[in-house]
Design a protein around this motif. Structure first.
Motif, PDB file in Angstrom:
ATOM      1  N   ASP A 126       0.829  -1.208   0.000  1.00  0.00           N
ATOM      2  CA  ASP A 126       0.000   0.000   0.000  1.00  0.00           C
ATOM      3  C   ASP A 126       0.865   1.260   0.000  1.00  0.00           C
ATOM      4  O   ASP A 126       0.517   2.256  -0.632  1.00  0.00           O
ATOM      5  CB  ASP A 126      -0.932   0.014   1.211  1.00  0.00           C
ATOM      6  CG  ASP A 126      -2.072  -0.986   1.079  1.00  0.00           C
ATOM      7  OD1 ASP A 126      -2.360  -1.413  -0.064  1.00  0.00           O
ATOM      8  OD2 ASP A 126      -2.677  -1.340   2.107  1.00  0.00           O
ATOM      9  N   SER A 127       1.995   1.219   0.714  1.00  0.00           N
ATOM     10  CA  SER A 127       2.871   2.394   0.741  1.00  0.00           C
ATOM     11  C   SER A 127       3.464   2.672  -0.638  1.00  0.00           C
ATOM     12  O   SER A 127       3.664   3.827  -1.008  1.00  0.00           O
ATOM     13  CB  SER A 127       3.984   2.216   1.776  1.00  0.00           C
ATOM     14  OG  SER A 127       4.773   1.080   1.453  1.00  0.00           O
ATOM     15  N   ASP A 128       3.732   1.615  -1.421  1.00  0.00           N
ATOM     16  CA  ASP A 128       4.222   1.801  -2.789  1.00  0.00           C
ATOM     17  C   ASP A 128       3.148   2.451  -3.659  1.00  0.00           C
ATOM     18  O   ASP A 128       3.437   3.353  -4.449  1.00  0.00           O
ATOM     19  CB  ASP A 128       4.630   0.459  -3.407  1.00  0.00           C
ATOM     20  CG  ASP A 128       5.738  -0.224  -2.619  1.00  0.00           C
ATOM     21  OD1 ASP A 128       6.673   0.481  -2.193  1.00  0.00           O
ATOM     22  OD2 ASP A 128       5.653  -1.453  -2.440  1.00  0.00           O
ATOM     23  N   ARG A 129       1.914   2.004  -3.485  1.00  0.00           N
ATOM     24  CA  ARG A 129       0.808   2.601  -4.249  1.00  0.00           C
ATOM     25  C   ARG A 129       0.619   4.074  -3.871  1.00  0.00           C
ATOM     26  O   ARG A 129       0.393   4.926  -4.724  1.00  0.00           O
ATOM     27  CB  ARG A 129      -0.480   1.822  -3.995  1.00  0.00           C
ATOM     28  CG  ARG A 129      -0.469   0.432  -4.599  1.00  0.00           C
ATOM     29  CD  ARG A 129      -1.798  -0.301  -4.330  1.00  0.00           C
ATOM     30  NE  ARG A 129      -1.630  -1.710  -4.575  1.00  0.00           N
ATOM     31  CZ  ARG A 129      -1.276  -2.608  -3.650  1.00  0.00           C
ATOM     32  NH1 ARG A 129      -1.087  -2.221  -2.402  1.00  0.00           N
ATOM     33  NH2 ARG A 129      -1.130  -3.866  -3.957  1.00  0.00           N
ATOM     34  N   ALA A 130       0.733   4.365  -2.571  1.00  0.00           N
ATOM     35  CA  ALA A 130       0.585   5.754  -2.112  1.00  0.00           C
ATOM     36  C   ALA A 130       1.704   6.634  -2.661  1.00  0.00           C
ATOM     37  O   ALA A 130       1.468   7.791  -3.029  1.00  0.00           O
ATOM     38  CB  ALA A 130       0.572   5.800  -0.588  1.00  0.00           C
ATOM     39  N   ALA A 131       2.933   6.106  -2.733  1.00  0.00           N
ATOM     40  CA  ALA A 131       4.050   6.883  -3.280  1.00  0.00           C
ATOM     41  C   ALA A 131       3.811   7.195  -4.759  1.00  0.00           C
ATOM     42  O   ALA A 131       4.078   8.312  -5.226  1.00  0.00           O
ATOM     43  CB  ALA A 131       5.354   6.123  -3.097  1.00  0.00           C
ATOM     44  N   VAL A 132       3.296   6.228  -5.502  1.00  0.00           N
ATOM     45  CA  VAL A 132       2.993   6.466  -6.916  1.00  0.00           C
ATOM     46  C   VAL A 132       1.858   7.482  -7.038  1.00  0.00           C
ATOM     47  O   VAL A 132       1.897   8.380  -7.891  1.00  0.00           O
ATOM     48  CB  VAL A 132       2.647   5.144  -7.637  1.00  0.00           C
ATOM     49  CG1 VAL A 132       2.097   5.395  -9.023  1.00  0.00           C
ATOM     50  CG2 VAL A 132       3.895   4.257  -7.729  1.00  0.00           C
ATOM     51  N   ALA A 133       0.862   7.378  -6.171  1.00  0.00           N
ATOM     52  CA  ALA A 133      -0.245   8.346  -6.193  1.00  0.00           C
ATOM     53  C   ALA A 133       0.266   9.753  -5.913  1.00  0.00           C
ATOM     54  O   ALA A 133      -0.165  10.718  -6.553  1.00  0.00           O
ATOM     55  CB  ALA A 133      -1.310   7.939  -5.173  1.00  0.00           C
TER      56      ALA A 133
ATOM     57  N   GLN B 188      -6.532   5.490 -10.478  1.00  0.00           N
ATOM     58  CA  GLN B 188      -7.324   4.269 -10.313  1.00  0.00           C
ATOM     59  C   GLN B 188      -6.475   3.038 -10.599  1.00  0.00           C
ATOM     60  O   GLN B 188      -6.537   2.041  -9.879  1.00  0.00           O
ATOM     61  CB  GLN B 188      -8.543   4.301 -11.234  1.00  0.00           C
ATOM     62  CG  GLN B 188      -9.598   5.287 -10.802  1.00  0.00           C
ATOM     63  CD  GLN B 188     -10.752   5.370 -11.787  1.00  0.00           C
ATOM     64  OE1 GLN B 188     -10.859   4.589 -12.718  1.00  0.00           O
ATOM     65  NE2 GLN B 188     -11.619   6.354 -11.584  1.00  0.00           N
ATOM     66  N   ARG B 189      -5.666   3.117 -11.652  1.00  0.00           N
ATOM     67  CA  ARG B 189      -4.796   1.988 -11.995  1.00  0.00           C
ATOM     68  C   ARG B 189      -3.715   1.779 -10.932  1.00  0.00           C
ATOM     69  O   ARG B 189      -3.326   0.643 -10.663  1.00  0.00           O
ATOM     70  CB  ARG B 189      -4.170   2.191 -13.374  1.00  0.00           C
ATOM     71  CG  ARG B 189      -5.208   2.037 -14.475  1.00  0.00           C
ATOM     72  CD  ARG B 189      -4.725   2.211 -15.896  1.00  0.00           C
ATOM     73  NE  ARG B 189      -3.326   2.007 -16.166  1.00  0.00           N
ATOM     74  CZ  ARG B 189      -2.629   2.683 -17.085  1.00  0.00           C
ATOM     75  NH1 ARG B 189      -3.224   3.601 -17.813  1.00  0.00           N
ATOM     76  NH2 ARG B 189      -1.363   2.433 -17.285  1.00  0.00           N
ATOM     77  N   ALA B 190      -3.249   2.865 -10.314  1.00  0.00           N
ATOM     78  CA  ALA B 190      -2.228   2.750  -9.268  1.00  0.00           C
ATOM     79  C   ALA B 190      -2.774   1.990  -8.064  1.00  0.00           C
ATOM     80  O   ALA B 190      -2.110   1.109  -7.520  1.00  0.00           O
ATOM     81  CB  ALA B 190      -1.737   4.129  -8.847  1.00  0.00           C
ATOM     82  N   TYR B 191      -3.989   2.329  -7.648  1.00  0.00           N
ATOM     83  CA  TYR B 191      -4.548   1.657  -6.483  1.00  0.00           C
ATOM     84  C   TYR B 191      -5.020   0.234  -6.791  1.00  0.00           C
ATOM     85  O   TYR B 191      -5.208  -0.561  -5.882  1.00  0.00           O
ATOM     86  CB  TYR B 191      -5.665   2.499  -5.853  1.00  0.00           C
ATOM     87  CG  TYR B 191      -5.101   3.643  -5.055  1.00  0.00           C
ATOM     88  CD1 TYR B 191      -4.367   3.402  -3.898  1.00  0.00           C
ATOM     89  CD2 TYR B 191      -5.266   4.953  -5.453  1.00  0.00           C
ATOM     90  CE1 TYR B 191      -3.828   4.435  -3.164  1.00  0.00           C
ATOM     91  CE2 TYR B 191      -4.729   6.002  -4.725  1.00  0.00           C
ATOM     92  CZ  TYR B 191      -4.009   5.728  -3.572  1.00  0.00           C
ATOM     93  OH  TYR B 191      -3.460   6.758  -2.838  1.00  0.00           O
ATOM     94  N   ALA B 192      -5.169  -0.083  -8.064  1.00  0.00           N
ATOM     95  CA  ALA B 192      -5.530  -1.445  -8.454  1.00  0.00           C
ATOM     96  C   ALA B 192      -4.299  -2.292  -8.771  1.00  0.00           C
ATOM     97  O   ALA B 192      -4.419  -3.507  -8.966  1.00  0.00           O
ATOM     98  CB  ALA B 192      -6.456  -1.404  -9.672  1.00  0.00           C
ATOM     99  N   ALA B 193      -3.112  -1.693  -8.817  1.00  0.00           N
ATOM    100  CA  ALA B 193      -1.884  -2.401  -9.192  1.00  0.00           C
ATOM    101  C   ALA B 193      -1.551  -3.487  -8.172  1.00  0.00           C
ATOM    102  O   ALA B 193      -1.745  -3.311  -6.974  1.00  0.00           O
ATOM    103  CB  ALA B 193      -0.734  -1.416  -9.308  1.00  0.00           C
ATOM    104  N   ARG B 194      -1.011  -4.583  -8.688  1.00  0.00           N
ATOM    105  CA  ARG B 194      -0.624  -5.689  -7.812  1.00  0.00           C
ATOM    106  C   ARG B 194       0.895  -5.824  -7.699  1.00  0.00           C
ATOM    107  O   ARG B 194       1.393  -6.239  -6.676  1.00  0.00           O
ATOM    108  CB  ARG B 194      -1.200  -7.001  -8.336  1.00  0.00           C
ATOM    109  CG  ARG B 194      -2.687  -7.057  -8.225  1.00  0.00           C
ATOM    110  CD  ARG B 194      -3.203  -8.397  -8.580  1.00  0.00           C
ATOM    111  NE  ARG B 194      -4.664  -8.386  -8.471  1.00  0.00           N
ATOM    112  CZ  ARG B 194      -5.407  -9.425  -8.640  1.00  0.00           C
ATOM    113  NH1 ARG B 194      -4.881 -10.576  -8.955  1.00  0.00           N
ATOM    114  NH2 ARG B 194      -6.705  -9.334  -8.515  1.00  0.00           N
TER     115      ARG B 194
END
Length: 183
Positions: free
Chosen positions: A11-18, A40-46
């Motif tokens: 989640d922290s990686d997704r937040a950094a990208v956001a 949207q794609r960032a928070y859906a990324a796996r």
């Protein structure tokens, strides 16, 4: 996929990208629609590969002190949007204090005026009852002021205000682009 690209993102990686996408929006590198889509794609990324694909066409963030470019005039926030320079911070604190204390001062002026007028009309110095309005409310405001300044509440409100202003500007720019007639 092998190595880091195939690893699961946190989640922290997704937040950094956001955050990086928000900076790109603020810089004008992304329009509002593209920002929303990538977010949207960032928070859906796996995986890390999914996240890195969202940033491949964006330049890396360079700290202002190492950048060869001059900072934008009037900029009050860091690329992460959470720091204010000290000179601006004093103005922010003064504005916050004014927002907290001016309603109190107005009301106290009104009740003291009422007390003074009624004392003059009765031709006697009446009991100073405005103290019961000013005292408790003033004590609450002192506590709020001390705790707010200690918790950096003025800076947080300034950052929120700046973000709101930037979102409005982005919406206006997007609306202006959409309103232009196409030949």
């Amino acid at each position: 996929m092998d190595g880091r690209d195939g690893m699961r993102a946190a989640d922290s990686d997704r937040a950094a990208v956001a955050d990086r996408l928000r900076v790109a929006l603020d810089e004008g590198r992304l329009d509002l629609h593209e920002y929303d889509e990538r977010l949207q794609r960032a928070y859906a990324a796996r995986t890390y590969a999914d996240l890195e694909g969202l940033l491949t066409d964006l330049p890396p963030v360079t700290p202002a002190q190492r950048s060869g470019l001059a900072p934008v005039a009037g900029s009050t926030m860091s690329p992460l949007g959470d720091q204010l320079d000290p000179a601006f911070s004093r103005g922010v604190a003064a504005r916050w204090l004014a927002e907290v204390w001016f309603p109190y001062l107005r009301v106290i002026a009104i009740v003291v005026t009422i007390w003074a007028v009624t004392s003059v009309l009765s031709k006697d110095l009446l009991y100073f009852w405005p103290v019961w309005v000013a005292g408790p409310w003033g004590a609450v405001l002192v506590v709020r002021t001390v705790s707010g300044l200690a918790a950096k509440e003025p800076q947080r409100q300034a950052v929120k205000r700046q973000r709101r202003r930037e979102r409005k500007q982005a919406k206006r720019a997007l609306k202006a682009d959409n309103d232009e007639p196409t030949p």
